[in-house]
Scaffold this motif. Structure first.
Motif, short mmCIF file in Angstrom:
data_model
loop_
_atom_site.label_atom_id
_atom_site.label_comp_id
_atom_site.label_asym_id
_atom_site.label_seq_id
_atom_site.Cartn_x
_atom_site.Cartn_y
_atom_site.Cartn_z
N VAL A 18 76.32 32.94 35.82
CA VAL A 18 75.08 33.58 36.27
C VAL A 18 75.38 34.58 37.39
N HIS A 19 76.16 34.14 38.38
CA HIS A 19 76.46 35.01 39.52
C HIS A 19 77.31 36.21 39.09
N ARG A 20 78.31 35.97 38.25
CA ARG A 20 79.19 37.05 37.80
C ARG A 20 78.39 38.06 36.98
N SER A 21 77.54 37.56 36.11
CA SER A 21 76.73 38.42 35.25
C SER A 21 75.76 39.26 36.07
N ARG A 22 75.15 38.65 37.08
CA ARG A 22 74.20 39.36 37.93
C ARG A 22 74.89 40.52 38.64
N ALA A 23 76.08 40.27 39.18
CA ALA A 23 76.83 41.31 39.89
C ALA A 23 77.16 42.46 38.93
N ARG A 24 77.63 42.11 37.73
CA ARG A 24 77.98 43.14 36.75
C ARG A 24 76.78 43.96 36.34
#
Length: 86
Positions: A18-24
């Protein structure tokens, strides 16, 4: 036991995703807005991108140097676009 570890790893993987996807997503959105010439909107989204990258780095989801590199590239591109408009 190993089974508990597997369950915990799976839960962490989903949270990390979730966090990685949000940043991307914020990074990509910023780049798209810059390309479209919408600099004011891009600035707002860039701040969100920086915030999400910092949070991901703080939680150990991405390496702090990767977060720094991504922020640097994003803001450099934003500043170049601002100069081109001005």
């Amino acid at each position: 036991s190993a089974i508990k570890r597997i369950r915990r790893s799976e839960r962490r993987r989903i949270i990390n995703q979730v966090h990685r996807s949000r940043a991307r997503t914020y990074e990509k959105r910023t780049r798209m807005l810059i390309a479209a010439g919408q600099i004011e909107e891009a600035e707002v989204v860039a701040l969100q991108a920086v915030r999400s990258l910092d949070k991901a780095a703080q939680k150990g989801i991405i390496h702090k140097n990767k977060a720094a590199r991504s922020k640097s590239r994003l803001l450099k591109r934003l500043n170049q676009a601002k100069e081109a408009v001005a």
